[in-house]
Enzyme design. Structure first.
Site, PDB file in Angstrom:
ATOM      1  N   GLY A  10       0.819  -1.205   0.000  1.00 42.61           N
ATOM      2  CA  GLY A  10       0.000   0.000   0.000  1.00 42.61           C
ATOM      3  C   GLY A  10       0.854   1.257   0.000  1.00 42.61           C
ATOM      4  O   GLY A  10       0.583   2.196   0.752  1.00 42.61           O
ATOM      5  N   TYR A 163     -13.722  -3.284  10.283  1.00 43.38           N
ATOM      6  CA  TYR A 163     -12.335  -2.814  10.307  1.00 43.38           C
ATOM      7  C   TYR A 163     -11.688  -3.119  11.665  1.00 43.38           C
ATOM      8  O   TYR A 163     -10.574  -3.652  11.729  1.00 43.38           O
ATOM      9  CB  TYR A 163     -12.320  -1.311  10.033  1.00 43.38           C
TER      10      TYR A 163
END
Length: 269
Positions: A10, A163
């Site tokens: 990422g 999450y």
């Protein structure tokens, strides 16, 4: 110094980009992972221009393609001194929408837990051959206990809850992998880098950032490079502080159940 090689997942935006730029400025070899070729090439060019003494290589892959990615890296790289599992699926712009990976798993659990586990597992031969080496898992202070009767949140779904559960799963796997690798020279730690950093993910969820990305970069890079932490493993840090994670992370039966599930979903025998 340049031979010290770190893979950052990422790496095309937010914290991952900040970590990669910091390492490049130190003259390190940085392997950039991203899912968009245009953005990946632009970041690589930016880093080469800002830090010509650094070595930058790129790896394009969706994290659904972890096995292919790890095979490519093992074939291409002579060494790997550090892995930063940073790629993330946040709460999402509409937290009511339950999204899925290509394998059909709840997206946040897949990206934030299954993919980092599979990536670390696939790169272990290269990491152990390069030891001492370090794995740093970017977790969060947002943690919620996993319901093993509904791991994929088929009931009462909400993106931020998904999450928080996925980040606790990542911490639990951190502890287990650290125990497994004890004595190999490969350390594994997790951290909450900073609270509500100024990233697109935070803004997409409708939250107001309260810290800069640099505030998250510094404690993450410390875990990667600080010689005083060379043997520190199996720990959770809140920025610079070694602290306790959610209580479920220390429940050995919960960790066993999670690992059995994780290995099955990752296709391990």
């Amino acid at each position: 110094m340049n031979q010290h090689t770190t893979l950052v997942t990422g790496a095309t935006q937010g914290l991952g980009l900040g970590i990669a730029l910091d390492l490049a400025a130190r003259g390190r070899t940085v392997l950039l992972h991203g899912r968009d070729r245009t953005r990946l090439d632009a970041v690589a060019a930016q880093m080469r221009g800002a830090a010509p003494e650094a070595t930058v290589r790129t790896y394009l892959a969706d994290l659904d393609q972890v096995h292919a990615l790890t095979a490519h890296i093992r074939e291409s790289e002579p060494r790997l001194d550090a892995l930063v599992n940073n790629a993330v699926a946040g709460g999402g712009p509409d937290p009511r929408v339950r999204r899925f990976s290509r394998q059909g798993h709840e997206l946040r659990f897949a990206v934030n837990h299954l993919a980092p586990y599979a990536l670390a597992r696939g790169l272990l031969p290269l990491l152990t051959d390069s030891a001492p080496a370090r794995i740093v898992n970017v977790a969060s202070m947002g943690q919620e206990a996993i319901d093993f009767d509904d791991v994929m949140l088929e009931r009462a779904y909400e993106g931020l809850r998904a999450y928080c559960r996925s980040k606790l799963a990542l911490i639990m796997a951190t502890f287990d992998l650290a125990e497994e690798l004890d004595g190999t020279g490969v350390t594994v730690n997790a951290l909450h880098p900073a609270h509500l950093m100024d990233t697109s993910g935070v803004r997409a969820y409708g939250l107001t950032p309260v810290t800069t990305v640099d505030e998250g970069v510094r404690p993450t890079v410390r875990l990667l490079l600080d010689p005083e932490l060379e043997t520190t493993t199996g720990r959770y840090f809140d920025q610079f502080t070694d602290t306790r994670a959610h209580e479920q992370a220390y429940d050995t039966e919960a960790r066993r159940r999670l690992m059995v599930l994780t290995r099955a979903l990752c296709g391990e025998s």
